[in-house]
Design a protein around this motif. Structure first.
Motif, PDB file in Angstrom:
ATOM      1  N   ALA A   1       0.827  -1.195   0.000  1.00 25.53           N
ATOM      2  CA  ALA A   1       0.000   0.000   0.000  1.00 25.53           C
ATOM      3  C   ALA A   1       0.860   1.241   0.000  1.00 25.53           C
ATOM      4  O   ALA A   1       0.502   2.260  -0.619  1.00 25.53           O
ATOM      5  N   PHE A   2       1.993   1.186   0.670  1.00 22.52           N
ATOM      6  CA  PHE A   2       2.853   2.357   0.734  1.00 22.52           C
ATOM      7  C   PHE A   2       3.379   2.718  -0.653  1.00 22.52           C
ATOM      8  O   PHE A   2       3.475   3.897  -0.993  1.00 22.52           O
ATOM      9  N   PHE A   3       3.671   1.688  -1.448  1.00 26.97           N
ATOM     10  CA  PHE A   3       4.141   1.980  -2.812  1.00 26.97           C
ATOM     11  C   PHE A   3       3.004   2.133  -3.812  1.00 26.97           C
ATOM     12  O   PHE A   3       3.230   2.116  -5.016  1.00 26.97           O
ATOM     13  N   GLY A   4       1.818   2.304  -3.300  1.00 22.30           N
ATOM     14  CA  GLY A   4       0.664   2.561  -4.169  1.00 22.30           C
ATOM     15  C   GLY A   4       0.123   1.315  -4.866  1.00 22.30           C
ATOM     16  O   GLY A   4      -0.616   1.419  -5.845  1.00 22.30           O
ATOM     17  N   ARG A   5       0.473   0.162  -4.373  1.00 25.68           N
ATOM     18  CA  ARG A   5      -0.033  -1.102  -4.947  1.00 25.68           C
ATOM     19  C   ARG A   5      -1.064  -1.715  -4.003  1.00 25.68           C
ATOM     20  O   ARG A   5      -1.567  -1.074  -3.077  1.00 25.68           O
ATOM     21  N   ARG A   6      -1.359  -2.914  -4.292  1.00 22.89           N
ATOM     22  CA  ARG A   6      -2.341  -3.610  -3.456  1.00 22.89           C
ATOM     23  C   ARG A   6      -1.740  -3.899  -2.086  1.00 22.89           C
ATOM     24  O   ARG A   6      -0.496  -3.955  -1.942  1.00 22.89           O
ATOM     25  N   SER A   7      -2.608  -4.110  -1.146  1.00 23.97           N
ATOM     26  CA  SER A   7      -2.144  -4.263   0.238  1.00 23.97           C
ATOM     27  C   SER A   7      -1.432  -5.590   0.407  1.00 23.97           C
ATOM     28  O   SER A   7      -1.774  -6.605  -0.223  1.00 23.97           O
ATOM     29  N   SER A   8      -0.447  -5.627   1.266  1.00 24.56           N
ATOM     30  CA  SER A   8       0.329  -6.847   1.558  1.00 24.56           C
ATOM     31  C   SER A   8      -0.206  -7.481   2.826  1.00 24.56           C
ATOM     32  O   SER A   8      -0.567  -6.802   3.786  1.00 24.56           O
ATOM     33  N   THR A   9      -0.264  -8.863   2.793  1.00 26.54           N
ATOM     34  CA  THR A   9      -0.894  -9.578   3.925  1.00 26.54           C
ATOM     35  C   THR A   9       0.008 -10.677   4.455  1.00 26.54           C
ATOM     36  O   THR A   9      -0.468 -11.592   5.131  1.00 26.54           O
TER      37      THR A   9
ATOM     38  N   SER B   1      23.324  -5.510  -9.454  1.00 26.85           N
ATOM     39  CA  SER B   1      23.608  -5.007 -10.811  1.00 26.85           C
ATOM     40  C   SER B   1      22.730  -3.791 -11.068  1.00 26.85           C
ATOM     41  O   SER B   1      21.689  -3.610 -10.450  1.00 26.85           O
ATOM     42  N   GLU B   2      23.203  -2.974 -12.023  1.00 25.51           N
ATOM     43  CA  GLU B   2      22.458  -1.800 -12.436  1.00 25.51           C
ATOM     44  C   GLU B   2      21.589  -2.180 -13.635  1.00 25.51           C
ATOM     45  O   GLU B   2      22.095  -2.565 -14.683  1.00 25.51           O
ATOM     46  N   ILE B   3      20.359  -2.034 -13.446  1.00 25.36           N
ATOM     47  CA  ILE B   3      19.448  -2.421 -14.522  1.00 25.36           C
ATOM     48  C   ILE B   3      18.485  -1.268 -14.740  1.00 25.36           C
ATOM     49  O   ILE B   3      17.862  -0.784 -13.772  1.00 25.36           O
ATOM     50  N   PRO B   4      18.350  -0.816 -15.983  1.00 27.54           N
ATOM     51  CA  PRO B   4      17.363   0.251 -16.237  1.00 27.54           C
ATOM     52  C   PRO B   4      15.939  -0.274 -15.975  1.00 27.54           C
ATOM     53  O   PRO B   4      15.550  -1.337 -16.450  1.00 27.54           O
ATOM     54  N   LEU B   5      15.229   0.502 -15.199  1.00 22.70           N
ATOM     55  CA  LEU B   5      13.913   0.057 -14.739  1.00 22.70           C
ATOM     56  C   LEU B   5      12.811   0.941 -15.283  1.00 22.70           C
ATOM     57  O   LEU B   5      13.031   2.092 -15.640  1.00 22.70           O
ATOM     58  N   ASN B   6      11.663   0.403 -15.313  1.00 24.52           N
ATOM     59  CA  ASN B   6      10.485   1.172 -15.731  1.00 24.52           C
ATOM     60  C   ASN B   6      10.110   2.127 -14.618  1.00 24.52           C
ATOM     61  O   ASN B   6       9.898   1.729 -13.472  1.00 24.52           O
ATOM     62  N   ARG B   7       9.984   3.383 -14.971  1.00 24.00           N
ATOM     63  CA  ARG B   7       9.720   4.383 -13.953  1.00 24.00           C
ATOM     64  C   ARG B   7       8.325   4.214 -13.338  1.00 24.00           C
ATOM     65  O   ARG B   7       8.089   4.597 -12.212  1.00 24.00           O
ATOM     66  N   GLN B   8       7.460   3.730 -14.098  1.00 25.13           N
ATOM     67  CA  GLN B   8       6.105   3.569 -13.520  1.00 25.13           C
ATOM     68  C   GLN B   8       6.116   2.554 -12.384  1.00 25.13           C
ATOM     69  O   GLN B   8       5.368   2.670 -11.424  1.00 25.13           O
ATOM     70  N   ASN B   9       6.961   1.563 -12.525  1.00 23.91           N
ATOM     71  CA  ASN B   9       7.007   0.564 -11.466  1.00 23.91           C
ATOM     72  C   ASN B   9       7.666   1.089 -10.200  1.00 23.91           C
ATOM     73  O   ASN B   9       7.504   0.524  -9.130  1.00 23.91           O
ATOM     74  N   THR B  10       8.398   2.120 -10.340  1.00 24.40           N
ATOM     75  CA  THR B  10       9.109   2.647  -9.181  1.00 24.40           C
ATOM     76  C   THR B  10       8.447   3.858  -8.584  1.00 24.40           C
ATOM     77  O   THR B  10       8.880   4.353  -7.558  1.00 24.40           O
ATOM     78  N   ALA B  11       7.394   4.383  -9.248  1.00 26.43           N
ATOM     79  CA  ALA B  11       6.745   5.600  -8.744  1.00 26.43           C
ATOM     80  C   ALA B  11       5.834   5.258  -7.583  1.00 26.43           C
ATOM     81  O   ALA B  11       5.107   4.279  -7.616  1.00 26.43           O
ATOM     82  N   SER B  12       5.913   6.054  -6.569  1.00 25.85           N
ATOM     83  CA  SER B  12       4.999   5.883  -5.444  1.00 25.85           C
ATOM     84  C   SER B  12       3.766   6.732  -5.686  1.00 25.85           C
ATOM     85  O   SER B  12       3.611   7.325  -6.734  1.00 25.85           O
ATOM     86  N   HIS B  13       2.908   6.767  -4.666  1.00 25.36           N
ATOM     87  CA  HIS B  13       1.680   7.540  -4.859  1.00 25.36           C
ATOM     88  C   HIS B  13       1.980   9.030  -4.824  1.00 25.36           C
ATOM     89  O   HIS B  13       1.148   9.829  -5.152  1.00 25.36           O
ATOM     90  N   ARG B  14       3.117   9.336  -4.430  1.00 22.85           N
ATOM     91  CA  ARG B  14       3.477  10.767  -4.447  1.00 22.85           C
ATOM     92  C   ARG B  14       4.673  11.028  -5.375  1.00 22.85           C
ATOM     93  O   ARG B  14       5.509  11.859  -5.132  1.00 22.85           O
ATOM     94  N   GLY B  15       4.803  10.232  -6.336  1.00 20.95           N
ATOM     95  CA  GLY B  15       5.866  10.451  -7.285  1.00 20.95           C
ATOM     96  C   GLY B  15       7.047   9.519  -7.044  1.00 20.95           C
ATOM     97  O   GLY B  15       6.892   8.428  -6.483  1.00 20.95           O
TER      98      GLY B  15
END
Lengths: 490, 149
Positions: B59-67, B96-110
């Protein structure tokens, strides 16, 4: 018709009869007068005896003696009526004697005169009879023109009767000719009716012959139909036998199916138990998975703590962690042991149930195989039944076709029978007409017999007439009738 | 021997933290909810006799809640409980350094500074390395008051 005439003898016999009757009457009257006289005398004598007995008994007195004396004097006086009756009786007796004497004398004289008259009359009658014989002599040859001379004598009466008989004979001959003509006409009508009946009977015979042929054809068809029916019956019997065998096979298969159902129920029960055991095992497996996860987590935490051991704050904390870790491992071992025991028990039970299930399934398979065999046998029997039913259906169709043909033949036969019925009705009408003609002929014969019965014909010529002579006799009668007419017209 | 990392998943994200920062992995930690806090803040629990704030990482990262499990993190900047979905285990694979999708790393506040661009690849999963110190010190993580921005 004979004449009734009184003879002199009969006229003379009436007077003596009257005289005899008068004498008898006179005797009767005299007897009645004497009887009355005797009766009165007896009464007087009885009265006198009574009076005399009273005097002897002294039962009478003076006045009564006087009365009795008077009575006796009165009885001594003769009665005038009695005297008159006695005189009449005497006179009548004398008259009767005189009459009788005169009667005897008169009868003697009458007898003598009657004998003379009879002799004369006998001679005259003999003369008349000879003449009558000469006159009627041609009648013996069948000549009906003869006529006898009618006189006042007895022979004249006979001649009158003879003439009447000859005229009646004329009428009889004429009547017989008329009746013969009617009989001839009636016989002609009877012959015509007989011819009609013969023609009708010929047609009837033809129709009956044709109907007989139709009946023979129908009989043949019916025989074929009967044979088909027998074949159908055999086929039906075979179908029934096959059906019985199929029913037995189905019954056996059904029993096997019942057995299979029972075994399937047992198998189902075992399977339910197996499922329950599997569920219990699943629960135990779930427990083991939980333990595994906890073990993994414990191992992970242990690894993490081991790697962080160097960073532990003190030995006390490390000991506490190890104690806590030991407790958790012991708890996990207890849980794992219990789960293992349960799984062992469940495995044993499952193994036993699986063995029972396998046996049940094997038995079920055997029963199923037998049931399949029974079902196959029933199927074969049903197939045979189907084939027999098909054959039976074809037989029935053939029977139906033949029945339709028989219906047509029967319809034609019915029409023929109607025609025969019509012909028979016409024949009946002809026979009825013939019977009526015969009745008429019978009436005519009766009329002829009545006409002949009124006459006393000579027996010998009729007895000699035969059936072959009948036409000749009729011709002779016709000739005589013509001759008679000629004589009459003369 | 390199640094070992604990691999886990939360809200569909595959993440990793240094194993030395994880004190204990709690299977079931009793958490008492606190009123007036954000929805991703689970509440307060007790671990080893100490209060432990628990945060729902999904939930903190803007995804579904963890249980799932709760990671007890003990860093120099503080302690915190992170509730995740799945713990995959420890990994010794190199970072390793891997280019990541920014959408996957964005939180609910950016963009969240706790999610670094480094990652660990394990079993064809890419676990982004979580910067625990930055997370625990970030205002978004520390501000648990409801309706506060």
């Amino acid at each position: 018709m004979p004449l009734v005439t009184s003879t002199p003898r009969e006229q003379g016999s009436g007077v003596p009869f009257l005289l005899v009757m008068l004498s008898v009457l006179a005797l009767l009257v005299s007897l009645l007068g004497l009887t009355r006289t005797v009766t009165v005398a007896n009464d007087r004598l009885a009265d006198l005896q009574l009076a005399w007995q009273a005097v002897q008994n002294d039962t009478v007195e003076g006045s009564e003696l006087v009365a009795t004396n008077r009575q006796m004097e009165r009885m001594q006086t003769p009665l005038p009526a009695l005297q008159k009756a006695a005189y009449w009786s005497l006179g009548l007796v004398i008259l009767s004697i005189v009459l009788c004497a005169w009667l005897l004398i008169s009868m003697r004289r009458t007898k003598q005169s009657q004998s003379q008259v009879d002799d004369e009359r006998h001679k005259a009658e003999q003369s008349d009879l000879m003449k009558l014989t000469d006159e009627i002599a041609p009648l013996a040859n069948g000549d009906l023109r003869v006529r006898a001379t009618v006189t006042d004598s007895t022979a004249g009466s006979v001649a009158n009767v003879f003439n009447y008989a000859v005229s009646e004979l004329h009428w009889l001959v004429g009547t017989m000719g008329h009746v013969a003509a009617k009989i001839s006409q009636a016989v002609d009508r009877s012959r015509h009716s007989a011819d009609s009946i013969a023609v009708a009977c010929t047609e009837q015979s033809s129709e009956i012959h044709r109907s007989s042929n139709d009946l023979l054809t129908m009989s043949g068809k019916m025989a074929e139909l009967s044979a088909d029916a027998a074949d159908a019956s055999v086929a039906a019997q075979a179908a029934a036998d096959q059906a019985e065998r199929g029913a037995d096979a189905l019954s056996a298969g059904l029993n096997r199916l019942f057995t299979i159902r029972d075994e399937a129920d047992e198998t189902t029960r075992l399977m339910h138990r197996l499922v329950e055991n599997v569920s219990a095992i699943d629960e135990r497996v779930t427990t083991i998975q939980k333990v595994a996860r906890r073990t993994d987590l414990l191992a992970l935490n242990t690894t993490i703590r081991a790697s962080a051991g160097s960073r532990a704050a003190s030995v006390t904390d490390a000991a506490a962690d190890l104690g806590h870790l030991s407790d958790e491992v012991a708890q996990l071992a207890e849980v794992l042991g219990q789960a293992t025991r349960d799984i062992g028990t469940l495995t044993s039970t499952i193994s036993q149930d699986a063995s029972d299930t396998v046996q049940s399934m094997e038995h079920t398979n055997a029963e199923l195989a037998a049931g399949v065999a029974q079902t196959r046998q029933a199927s074969q029997a049903l197939e045979l039944i189907r084939m027999d039913t098909q054959a039976l259906r074809e037989r029935v169709f053939a029977m139906a076709d033949k029945t339709v043909q028989q219906t047509g033949i029967l319809r034609q036969l019915s029409e023929s029978m109607d025609l025969i019925n019509s012909i028979t009705r016409k024949t009946g009408e002809g026979v009825s007409a013939n019977a009526a003609s015969l009745d008429e002929l019978l009436d005519l014969a009766s009329e002829l017999q009545r006409g002949l019965a009124d006459f006393q014909l000579p027996d010998k010529p009729d007895a000699e007439v035969t059936a072959d002579d009948a036409p000749k006799t009729v011709k002779t009668s016709l000739a005589r009738r013509a001759a008679d007419r000629a004589v009459i017209h003369e | 021997m390199g640094t070992r990392h604990l691999l886990f998943g939360a809200g569909g994200l595959s993440l990793a933290v240094p194993a030395e920062l994880v004190k204990t992995i709690h299977e079931q930690l009793t958490v008492q909810a606190v009123a007036g806090t954000r929805d991703w803040f689970r509440g307060l629990g007790v671990a080893h006799g100490k209060l432990l704030p628990v945060t729902d990482m999904g939930a903190f990262f803007g995804r579904r809640s963890s249980t799932g499990h709760t990671l007890e993190i003990a860093a120099s900047v503080g302690m915190s409980g992170l509730q995740v979905d799945t713990v995959y285990g420890l990994s010794n694979m190199p970072i390793s350094e891997i280019p990541l999708n920014r959408q996957n790393t964005a939180s609910h506040r950016g963009e969240n500074p706790a999610l670094s661009s480094r990652a660990i690849v394990q079993d064809e999963r890419v676990h982004r390395l979580l910067d625990v110190a930055a997370l625990l010190q970030s205002p978004a993580f520390l501000n648990i008051a409801e309706n506060s921005h």
